[in-house]
Design a protein around this motif. Structure first.
Motif, PDB file in Angstrom:
ATOM      1  N   PRO A  49      70.694  38.242  26.045  1.00 33.19           N
ATOM      2  CA  PRO A  49      70.778  38.474  24.601  1.00 33.19           C
ATOM      3  C   PRO A  49      72.196  38.726  24.103  1.00 33.19           C
ATOM      4  O   PRO A  49      72.400  38.928  22.909  1.00 33.19           O
ATOM      5  CB  PRO A  49      69.916  39.730  24.420  1.00 33.19           C
ATOM      6  N   SER A  50      73.194  38.724  25.021  1.00 31.12           N
ATOM      7  CA  SER A  50      74.543  39.105  24.594  1.00 31.12           C
ATOM      8  C   SER A  50      75.195  38.043  23.712  1.00 31.12           C
ATOM      9  O   SER A  50      76.036  38.360  22.879  1.00 31.12           O
ATOM     10  CB  SER A  50      75.428  39.361  25.818  1.00 31.12           C
ATOM     11  N   LYS A  51      74.862  36.755  23.923  1.00 31.14           N
ATOM     12  CA  LYS A  51      75.460  35.643  23.192  1.00 31.14           C
ATOM     13  C   LYS A  51      76.978  35.593  23.374  1.00 31.14           C
ATOM     14  O   LYS A  51      77.694  35.037  22.549  1.00 31.14           O
ATOM     15  CB  LYS A  51      75.115  35.715  21.691  1.00 31.14           C
ATOM     16  N   GLU A  52      77.453  36.179  24.468  1.00 32.66           N
ATOM     17  CA  GLU A  52      78.890  36.177  24.757  1.00 32.66           C
ATOM     18  C   GLU A  52      79.200  35.433  26.045  1.00 32.66           C
ATOM     19  O   GLU A  52      80.351  35.347  26.447  1.00 32.66           O
ATOM     20  CB  GLU A  52      79.397  37.626  24.879  1.00 32.66           C
ATOM     21  N   SER A  53      78.182  34.904  26.707  1.00 33.42           N
ATOM     22  CA  SER A  53      78.345  34.221  27.983  1.00 33.42           C
ATOM     23  C   SER A  53      77.689  32.853  27.879  1.00 33.42           C
ATOM     24  O   SER A  53      76.524  32.749  27.495  1.00 33.42           O
ATOM     25  CB  SER A  53      77.699  35.049  29.094  1.00 33.42           C
ATOM     26  N   ASN A  84      78.386  39.166  30.031  1.00 35.30           N
ATOM     27  CA  ASN A  84      76.960  38.875  30.089  1.00 35.30           C
ATOM     28  C   ASN A  84      76.207  40.199  30.218  1.00 35.30           C
ATOM     29  O   ASN A  84      76.817  41.272  30.237  1.00 35.30           O
ATOM     30  CB  ASN A  84      76.639  37.926  31.244  1.00 35.30           C
ATOM     31  N   THR A  85      74.887  40.144  30.296  1.00 37.03           N
ATOM     32  CA  THR A  85      74.117  41.388  30.343  1.00 37.03           C
ATOM     33  C   THR A  85      73.941  41.910  31.761  1.00 37.03           C
ATOM     34  O   THR A  85      73.488  43.029  31.949  1.00 37.03           O
ATOM     35  CB  THR A  85      72.727  41.180  29.716  1.00 37.03           C
ATOM     36  N   ARG A 128      77.784  41.882  36.955  1.00 41.08           N
ATOM     37  CA  ARG A 128      78.030  41.637  35.541  1.00 41.08           C
ATOM     38  C   ARG A 128      79.490  41.253  35.377  1.00 41.08           C
ATOM     39  O   ARG A 128      80.373  41.806  36.055  1.00 41.08           O
ATOM     40  CB  ARG A 128      77.713  42.889  34.717  1.00 41.08           C
ATOM     41  N   HIS A 129      79.763  40.288  34.485  1.00 37.59           N
ATOM     42  CA  HIS A 129      81.103  39.739  34.298  1.00 37.59           C
ATOM     43  C   HIS A 129      81.655  40.181  32.941  1.00 37.59           C
ATOM     44  O   HIS A 129      80.953  40.117  31.932  1.00 37.59           O
ATOM     45  CB  HIS A 129      81.064  38.212  34.358  1.00 37.59           C
TER      46      HIS A 129
END
Length: 335
Positions: A49-53, A84-85, A128-129
């Motif tokens: 759900p992060s929409k950043e990865s 990411n989550t 997690r990255h």
């Protein structure tokens, strides 16, 4: 939601599977990569759900027709300051950092990385990255032999979800890592390739990132090398059973590959194609070498060619640990 394919079935109405190999050999041996990573549009995985990865596949079992399940490769991009989550899977993964800087959290420990580094996610790792740069994206090339783990039934994976209530029939928490090879936790997780020197070998100029010759690096499933080819030169012409994926980090060149046909008589015999499959490549391209193929890479430009090579190490454990050098690199004067 579309199903993700982790392992593609191999089936045939005939015992002889030559047609499957012939089909794989019709696929392109080189193809273009990405030049604008901001065009990535697919989430790292559907439940993130992060929409950043973001990810874009290069090789996967979802290809049709299938190229290989020996290796899986994809680009990964983290938005500026993003992450990411976090999740876990039993298979390893190796990240080559193309651009940016950031860090990993693996099993609660931090590992910093920057452009030029190789970072390894070990087996059974909760990871997690994170992109540490608030202004620029971080981009990596991810290489793994995930299908090998899947074929052996090692597919316990998922998002971070602590066991918060007792499940009937199961006991209290125990240390999972007691199943690992002794000494695993002391092995290196980050290899800084700019700090390594190229070694002149029969194959040419090589930096070994991880292999059976680097027992201090925590990778059991992949063999990774960096190859440097000076202008006007080439690698060795060599032959191994494992298929191979290569990423063109820099330069312009040509791939020549001679397919090998099988004869079954009193034993296995090889017949090498009289003419090679020839394909040009340039920076940010991808190269694939099918199993059991003789091949050489040539530099046709005016700057060094730099390649990242990945092979599934399982081949070596199956009795195919020999690379036959048919013609050494021009710079090499040894046996």
């Amino acid at each position: 939601m579309a199903q993700r394919l982790y392992l593609q079935e191999v089936g045939s109405t005939k015992y002889k599977l030559t047609a499957l190999l012939d089909q794989r050999r019709t696929l392109p041996r080189t193809w273009s990569g990405h030049t604008d990573y901001d065009d990535f549009s697919e989430g790292y995985y559907a439940s993130d759900p992060s929409k950043e990865s973001f990810t874009e596949w290069v090789i996967s079992p979802e290809e049709e027709p299938l190229r290989t399940q020996s290796l899986q490769v994809h680009y990964k991009r983290l938005s500026p300051g993003g992450s990411n989550t976090g999740h876990g899977h039993q298979n390893e993964a190796a990240f080559y950092i193309i651009s940016g800087n950031g860090y990993e959290i693996h099993d609660g420990k931090r590992y910093d990385w920057q452009a030029g580094d190789f970072c390894f996610v070990h087996s059974d790792s909760v990871h997690r990255h994170f992109n540490a740069d608030p202004d620029e994206p971080a981009v990596a090339l991810v290489m793994k032999a995930k299908s090998t783990w899947m074929a052996m039934g090692l597919y316990q994976q998922g998002g971070i979800e602590p066991w918060t209530s007792k499940v009937e029939g199961y006991g209290p928490r125990e240390d999972w890592s007691q199943l690992w090879t002794p000494g695993s936790n002391e092995m290196s997780k980050v290899v800084r390739s700019p700090e390594l020197e190229y070694q002149l070998t029969a194959d040419g100029f090589v930096k070994t990132i991880c292999s059976p010759r680097t027992p201090d690096v925590r990778s059991w499933g992949l063999d990774l090398d960096m190859l440097r080819i000076p202008p006007g030169s080439k690698t060795a012409l060599h032959w191994h059973m494992a298929d191979e994926y290569l990423y063109v980090l820099q330069g312009t060149g040509r791939s020549r590959q001679w397919d090998v046909a099988m004869e079954l008589d009193d034993k296995y015999y090889a017949h090498v194609a009289e003419e090679p499959v020839v394909a040009d490549f340039t920076t940010d391209n991808h190269i694939y070498v099918p199993p059991n193929t003789q091949h050489v890479f040539e530099n046709t430009g005016d700057e060094d060619v730099v390649l990242i090579s990945a092979q599934n190490r399982l081949f070596k454990h199956m009795g195919y640990d020999k690379t036959v050098v048919l013609e050494a690199a021009p710079e090499y004067q040894g046996d």
